[in-house]
Scaffold this motif. Structure first.
Motif, PDB file in Angstrom:
ATOM      1  N   GLN A 145      47.508 -74.293 -46.987  1.00 53.07           N
ATOM      2  CA  GLN A 145      46.853 -74.113 -48.292  1.00 53.07           C
ATOM      3  C   GLN A 145      45.667 -73.153 -48.215  1.00 53.07           C
ATOM      4  O   GLN A 145      45.132 -72.757 -49.259  1.00 53.07           O
ATOM      5  CB  GLN A 145      46.365 -75.456 -48.844  1.00 53.07           C
TER       6      GLN A 145
ATOM      7  N   CYS B 169      47.905 -81.335 -56.793  1.00 51.19           N
ATOM      8  CA  CYS B 169      47.802 -80.545 -55.561  1.00 51.19           C
ATOM      9  C   CYS B 169      46.877 -79.367 -55.833  1.00 51.19           C
ATOM     10  O   CYS B 169      47.011 -78.699 -56.855  1.00 51.19           O
ATOM     11  CB  CYS B 169      49.187 -80.054 -55.154  1.00 51.19           C
ATOM     12  N   LEU B 170      45.948 -79.106 -54.905  1.00 49.89           N
ATOM     13  CA  LEU B 170      44.997 -78.008 -55.103  1.00 49.89           C
ATOM     14  C   LEU B 170      45.701 -76.651 -55.173  1.00 49.89           C
ATOM     15  O   LEU B 170      45.150 -75.701 -55.705  1.00 49.89           O
ATOM     16  CB  LEU B 170      43.949 -77.995 -53.982  1.00 49.89           C
TER      17      LEU B 170
ATOM     18  N   HIS C 227      51.364 -86.493 -48.337  1.00 51.35           N
ATOM     19  CA  HIS C 227      51.268 -85.248 -49.118  1.00 51.35           C
ATOM     20  C   HIS C 227      50.845 -84.074 -48.219  1.00 51.35           C
ATOM     21  O   HIS C 227      51.478 -83.016 -48.221  1.00 51.35           O
ATOM     22  CB  HIS C 227      50.257 -85.463 -50.255  1.00 51.35           C
TER      23      HIS C 227
ATOM     24  N   HIS D  97      52.922 -80.558 -46.549  1.00 54.77           N
ATOM     25  CA  HIS D  97      52.515 -79.145 -46.593  1.00 54.77           C
ATOM     26  C   HIS D  97      52.846 -78.423 -45.275  1.00 54.77           C
ATOM     27  O   HIS D  97      53.138 -77.233 -45.269  1.00 54.77           O
ATOM     28  CB  HIS D  97      51.011 -79.021 -46.851  1.00 54.77           C
TER      29      HIS D  97
HETATM   30 ZN    ZN Z   1      48.901 -80.333 -51.924  1.00 53.89          ZN
END
Ligand code: ZN
Length: 181
Positions: A55, A108-109, A150, A154
């Motif tokens: 991310q 989710c960011l 979660h 990723h």
């Molecule tokens: Zn996420």
């Protein structure tokens, strides 16, 4: 690898790195520690409770999380549903899941404006390395378990979009399309 932590920022879907399986972290170096620190800061700034290296554009098997107590969450329960302090997971491995999958709303960011019901088992046990190079295990329930699963996803290039209920998938379809365009 040589990363300047100050240059890292949160990337959004459909950035390719979010759909890519991340690579193991070869060693716990000062660089890894600085990146983890920076990720914790970025997570706080974005008011998130978890953040995975893909991310922030890094193909590393590493995530951070900080799930505060309150709202039915506690570090005292067995298994805990909150963290006592921010945690860093390097090269995590899921050891087991417990219980039948149940829906719970997640965001989710990297998927701004998108929230939906995601199906996951309620309890997870994970093993990882910390920033001192020590191996630890965590058996988590509640929101902490959600968060671990979660963030772990990723690292395999899996997003909540892949695990949403049919109903949530339909409801978020146009928002996903907006992000793609
Ligand atoms: Zn996420």
């Amino acid at each position: 690898m040589s990363v300047d932590p100050a240059t890292l920022s949160i990337v959004s879907f459909p950035d390719k790195i979010l759909l890519t399986r991340a690579r193991p972290v070869p060693a716990i170096t000062d660089e890894v520690r600085r990146v983890a620190e920076r990720m914790l800061d970025l997570m706080d700034e974005a008011e998130g409770i978890g953040l995975a290296a893909p991310q922030v554009g890094l193909s590393w098997r590493l995530f951070v999380l900080d799930v505060p107590g309150g709202e039915g969450r506690s570090t005292e329960t067995d298994p805990p549903s909150a963290t006592a302090s921010p945690m860093v997971f390097v090269n995590p491995r899921i050891l087991s899941f417990e219980g039948p999958v149940e829906p719970f709303e997640e965001g989710c960011l990297s998927l701004p404006e998108i929230r939906g019901d995601v199906l996951r088992p309620p309890i997870v046990t994970v093993e990882a390395t910390d920033l001192e190079g020590r191996t630890f295990q965590l058996r988590a329930g509640g929101l902490l378990s959600r968060c671990v699963q979660h963030e772990y996803d990723h690292l395999d290039g899996v997003l909540i979009l892949d695990r949403m209920t049919q109903k949530s998938r339909l409801k978020t379809r146009s928002a996903v399309r907006d992000l793609q365009s």
